[in-house]
Design a protein around this motif. Sequence first.
Motif, PDB file in Angstrom:
ATOM      1  N   MET A  78       0.849  -1.140  -0.091  1.00  0.00           N
ATOM      2  CA  MET A  78      -0.012  -0.164   0.053  1.00  0.00           C
ATOM      3  C   MET A  78       0.889   1.218   0.167  1.00  0.00           C
ATOM      4  O   MET A  78       1.628   1.524   0.737  1.00  0.00           O
ATOM      5  N   GLU A  79       0.492   2.218  -0.859  1.00  0.00           N
ATOM      6  CA  GLU A  79       1.283   3.429  -0.976  1.00  0.00           C
ATOM      7  C   GLU A  79       0.660   4.588  -0.420  1.00  0.00           C
ATOM      8  O   GLU A  79      -0.592   4.983  -1.140  1.00  0.00           O
ATOM      9  N   VAL A  80       0.965   5.299   0.456  1.00  0.00           N
ATOM     10  CA  VAL A  80       0.289   6.703   0.943  1.00  0.00           C
ATOM     11  C   VAL A  80       0.895   7.903  -0.108  1.00  0.00           C
ATOM     12  O   VAL A  80       1.936   8.126  -0.035  1.00  0.00           O
ATOM     13  N   THR A  81      -0.220   8.714  -0.625  1.00  0.00           N
ATOM     14  CA  THR A  81       0.254   9.666  -1.457  1.00  0.00           C
ATOM     15  C   THR A  81      -0.757  10.834  -0.948  1.00  0.00           C
ATOM     16  O   THR A  81      -1.999  10.746  -0.452  1.00  0.00           O
ATOM     17  N   GLU A  82      -0.306  12.179  -1.163  1.00  0.00           N
ATOM     18  CA  GLU A  82      -0.908  13.295  -0.815  1.00  0.00           C
ATOM     19  C   GLU A  82      -1.146  13.757  -2.200  1.00  0.00           C
ATOM     20  O   GLU A  82      -0.489  14.173  -2.835  1.00  0.00           O
ATOM     21  N   VAL A  83      -2.529  13.705  -2.591  1.00  0.00           N
ATOM     22  CA  VAL A  83      -2.955  14.476  -3.977  1.00  0.00           C
ATOM     23  C   VAL A  83      -3.998  15.364  -4.044  1.00  0.00           C
ATOM     24  O   VAL A  83      -4.676  15.578  -3.285  1.00  0.00           O
ATOM     25  N   VAL A  84      -3.918  16.208  -4.992  1.00  0.00           N
ATOM     26  CA  VAL A  84      -5.009  17.421  -5.257  1.00  0.00           C
ATOM     27  C   VAL A  84      -5.939  16.493  -6.030  1.00  0.00           C
ATOM     28  O   VAL A  84      -5.647  16.217  -7.368  1.00  0.00           O
ATOM     29  N   LYS A  85      -7.187  16.563  -5.934  1.00  0.00           N
ATOM     30  CA  LYS A  85      -8.296  15.826  -6.710  1.00  0.00           C
ATOM     31  C   LYS A  85      -9.411  16.685  -6.785  1.00  0.00           C
ATOM     32  O   LYS A  85      -9.661  17.657  -5.631  1.00  0.00           O
ATOM     33  N   LYS A  86     -10.479  16.313  -7.399  1.00  0.00           N
ATOM     34  CA  LYS A  86     -11.830  16.906  -7.676  1.00  0.00           C
ATOM     35  C   LYS A  86     -12.809  16.390  -6.231  1.00  0.00           C
ATOM     36  O   LYS A  86     -12.792  15.327  -5.883  1.00  0.00           O
ATOM     37  N   MET A  87     -13.255  17.505  -5.651  1.00  0.00           N
ATOM     38  CA  MET A  87     -14.401  17.221  -4.434  1.00  0.00           C
ATOM     39  C   MET A  87     -15.652  17.250  -5.276  1.00  0.00           C
ATOM     40  O   MET A  87     -16.647  16.705  -4.906  1.00  0.00           O
ATOM     41  N   THR A  94      -6.928  18.990  -1.051  1.00  0.00           N
ATOM     42  CA  THR A  94      -5.589  18.072  -1.020  1.00  0.00           C
ATOM     43  C   THR A  94      -6.124  16.964  -0.428  1.00  0.00           C
ATOM     44  O   THR A  94      -6.137  17.137   1.076  1.00  0.00           O
ATOM     45  N   PHE A  95      -6.335  15.613  -0.847  1.00  0.00           N
ATOM     46  CA  PHE A  95      -6.635  14.453  -0.298  1.00  0.00           C
ATOM     47  C   PHE A  95      -5.172  13.762   0.164  1.00  0.00           C
ATOM     48  O   PHE A  95      -4.400  13.780  -0.520  1.00  0.00           O
ATOM     49  N   TRP A  96      -5.662  13.134   1.397  1.00  0.00           N
ATOM     50  CA  TRP A  96      -4.321  12.253   1.872  1.00  0.00           C
ATOM     51  C   TRP A  96      -5.056  10.850   1.428  1.00  0.00           C
ATOM     52  O   TRP A  96      -6.090  10.458   2.189  1.00  0.00           O
ATOM     53  N   THR A  97      -4.252   9.851   0.797  1.00  0.00           N
ATOM     54  CA  THR A  97      -4.782   8.614   0.385  1.00  0.00           C
ATOM     55  C   THR A  97      -3.900   7.285   0.573  1.00  0.00           C
ATOM     56  O   THR A  97      -2.680   7.464   0.708  1.00  0.00           O
ATOM     57  N   PHE A  98      -4.755   6.316   0.758  1.00  0.00           N
ATOM     58  CA  PHE A  98      -4.093   4.946   0.794  1.00  0.00           C
ATOM     59  C   PHE A  98      -4.165   4.536  -0.610  1.00  0.00           C
ATOM     60  O   PHE A  98      -5.356   4.036  -1.071  1.00  0.00           O
ATOM     61  N   GLY A  99      -3.258   4.535  -1.489  1.00  0.00           N
ATOM     62  CA  GLY A  99      -3.412   4.303  -2.767  1.00  0.00           C
ATOM     63  C   GLY A  99      -3.611   5.314  -4.157  1.00  0.00           C
ATOM     64  O   GLY A  99      -3.957   4.782  -4.930  1.00  0.00           O
ATOM     65  N   PRO A 123       7.843   9.844  -1.330  1.00  0.00           N
ATOM     66  CA  PRO A 123       8.851  10.958  -0.851  1.00  0.00           C
ATOM     67  C   PRO A 123       8.214  12.286  -0.872  1.00  0.00           C
ATOM     68  O   PRO A 123       8.731  13.205  -0.221  1.00  0.00           O
ATOM     69  N   ASP A 124       7.324  12.574  -1.938  1.00  0.00           N
ATOM     70  CA  ASP A 124       6.774  13.875  -1.850  1.00  0.00           C
ATOM     71  C   ASP A 124       5.744  14.420  -0.625  1.00  0.00           C
ATOM     72  O   ASP A 124       5.199  15.505  -0.839  1.00  0.00           O
ATOM     73  N   SER A 125       5.430  13.433   0.032  1.00  0.00           N
ATOM     74  CA  SER A 125       4.468  13.648   1.102  1.00  0.00           C
ATOM     75  C   SER A 125       4.892  14.594   2.201  1.00  0.00           C
ATOM     76  O   SER A 125       6.016  14.499   2.303  1.00  0.00           O
ATOM     77  N   LYS A 126       4.305  15.493   2.658  1.00  0.00           N
ATOM     78  CA  LYS A 126       4.739  16.288   3.752  1.00  0.00           C
ATOM     79  C   LYS A 126       4.691  15.690   5.131  1.00  0.00           C
ATOM     80  O   LYS A 126       5.326  15.943   6.022  1.00  0.00           O
ATOM     81  N   MET A 127       3.643  14.750   5.202  1.00  0.00           N
ATOM     82  CA  MET A 127       3.396  14.109   6.490  1.00  0.00           C
ATOM     83  C   MET A 127       3.614  12.785   6.701  1.00  0.00           C
ATOM     84  O   MET A 127       3.762  11.904   5.791  1.00  0.00           O
ATOM     85  N   PRO A 128       3.997  12.270   8.211  1.00  0.00           N
ATOM     86  CA  PRO A 128       4.093  11.062   8.373  1.00  0.00           C
ATOM     87  C   PRO A 128       2.867  10.301   8.334  1.00  0.00           C
ATOM     88  O   PRO A 128       1.859  11.105   8.757  1.00  0.00           O
TER      89      PRO A 128
END
Lengths: 502, 275
Positions: A78-87, A94-99, A123-128
């Motif tokens: 499972m990869e965690v990413t922080e991404v900007v997506k449509k609400m 800016t969603f923080w996501t599992f996958g 690596p581009d995530s800001k958060m742990p």
Amino acid sequence: MKHTKKLLGIALLTATALIPVSCEDAVGQKKSEEKTPAKEVNILDEPIKGEEIAILTDAPKVPPQITRRHRTKVIVNMEVTEVVKKMADGVDYTFWTFGGSVPGKFIRVREGDLVEFHLANHPDSKMPHNIDLHAVTGPGGGAAASFTTPGHESVFSFTALNPGIYVYHCATAPVGMHIANGMYGLILVEPKEGLPKVDKEFYVMQGDFYTKGKYGEAGLQPFSMEKAIREDADYVVFNGSVGALTGDNALQAEVGDKVRLFVGNGGPNLVSSFHVIGEIFDNVFTEGGWGSPNKHVQTTLVPAGGSAVCEFTLDTEGTFILVDHSIFRAFNKGAIGMIKATGGDAEQNKIVYSGKTDDRIYQPEGGAIQEIAQDSSKPAPAATKEERIARGKTKYVAVCSACHQANGAGIPAAFPPLAKSDYLNGSKEKSISAVVHGLSGEVTVNGEKYNSIMPSLGLNDEDVANVLTYVYSMWGNNGSEVTPDEVKKVRAMDVKAPDGGH
Amino acid sequence: MKSLHIHSAFLIYGLFMLLSVELFSTENSTQTDTLNDEMAKIPAGSYVPLYTTNKTPRKVATFLLDKLPVTNRQYLAFVKQHPRWQKSKVSKLFADKSYLKNWDSDLSPGKNVRLDGPVTNVSWFAARAFAKFHNKRLPTVDEWEYVARANESLTDATKDEKYTQVILNWYAAKAPKTLPSATTFKPNVYGIYAMHGLIWEWNDDFNNAMVTGESRGDSGLERNLFCAGGAVSSTDVRNYAAFMRFAFRSSLKGSYTTSSLGFRCARDIEKSTTQ
């Protein structure tokens, strides 16, 4: 207490070691007991065979049913990413996501499986980030073991002891914010005997979102801690955004299909009153547990951080609407989805549900007009027609599409079409009036008679101008632009319904 | 040594490092005061940290703190003199594989970074070596948090909604490809730039929050800050912005580097005045 237990354990161990002769007898006895089917077998006594990499899917897809009838080692990547997506249309977040999307990837394992979980933080995530799987028996559900800084990967493993459908979520401080940003998903632990086969399985997960701007306010919206603490949600949605399960994204099935919905609720705050309009659940496994199901259920509660499994057979054709029946969430905050059932025998379908068979006027109250309080907010006016159309689209989705539909086609015999509408293209003034003052009584649109009520919508002049300009620009309409001044004039006329009844 | 309550293996690396850095600093003792006017004096005071239920204020002695986080330009000058901290030469014990990953090569940061922007992707070991070289040290968590409460006009702005929102907005925004200079920010009341909204920063005792206190509440940062633990063992449950910093710190090890983590240096007053 702890000490006593420990001592007792040591005493037992010592005792066992001291009396090897009687031990043999005990083993022999145990073996004969295992052969009797009534005795429950500890899942951990079964051997683990082989190894596989878990198939993970994005909602609404679900990984294939497990046919394997033995324990195995399952590797979950499972990869965690922080991404900007449509609400919503025009609204980003800016969603923080599992996958990569909300909800997180669906994980499917079998009771007794040894799950080796790899959590990588981009690596581009800001958060742990970390993961707490409610399917885990163990402190923190894996939270401490999976705590991962950006650019790193953590590994831990657990045995899936209990079958059921479980929520997982990020549990890094502040937990509420991580969940509010979309960090949740579902893991299914199939019972060891497997699940009965169905025709369609879908993954639906509700979540509530808190933004700086109110519902529909365009642009990249930051998270609002204040609203989250007040539990005052701007968005309540299925599968991460308004419209994720409507229109072209609707769930597709055929008449006669047995459908199984895995329904989760990430929260962070709201409990869902999950309901499918026009459908009765044959079976509901409440709270995601594999006990005996509740039968013939209309609406089931799905707690925040909990789940349910809803099974039903589609007995007739049509569109069935998924809602949170805390109903303002559905029509004003986005909690709407759709299942489209097609095919089946036309005669049979009609027996199950006839559709409208007669239409006559009955209006003892004279068609009251609903008033909604005037919206006081005044954003900067749109500068160009393009801007007007763009903003109008957002308003349309928020306010109009529930009745007139996203494609402007309306609903036969209930809500007139806006697409290629002679009513609309015939007179700007009448159209403005309908939005500003509401409309009741009989109107004829494209040759069809409609006799229902449109409430006055409480939009300001600017919003009315935007939404109408958008409607005029779409679906074969004449492309007129409506200005706030025109709206103002019509508003001043104080026109009543065109039937002249009062 | 008080900062090395970590793993025993870590302690050994640390000792090893201190020894080797000591060697360098004697070789290059000329660097000392060139950065002095780039520091601001922080008056002594006290503050109540959020990660414990113990509300006794913690004292912070007066000290000097860099106005700006260390820039790529400053770091480049450092690695020119200390090849062992260059990208291709650094020991994997002291910096993981993403060390300076946004730099093109050992002595050329390249187009992806601004020379006046903050250096990131540096490990705690590297940051300490840099500080030592400049006769400085890394600020402690207490010192850093004490200064970080300030906004442009107040030494403690933590009750100001806007102050918190600025931090939360940074959390919510995706990091830009190239970080801007800290001078694009307004300085706080001490004259310090960009404590919030630009990068995370290393602290000398980043992993030490778990052993500062005496009560059970301090016995493990992980336990305190995960899930419900955070709600019962903190002095200010609404201070989510600060929670994030403690959570971030506790996810680190000394060799870790990440693209939004840099540092600035501090110095004791006594030390600088005697020079």
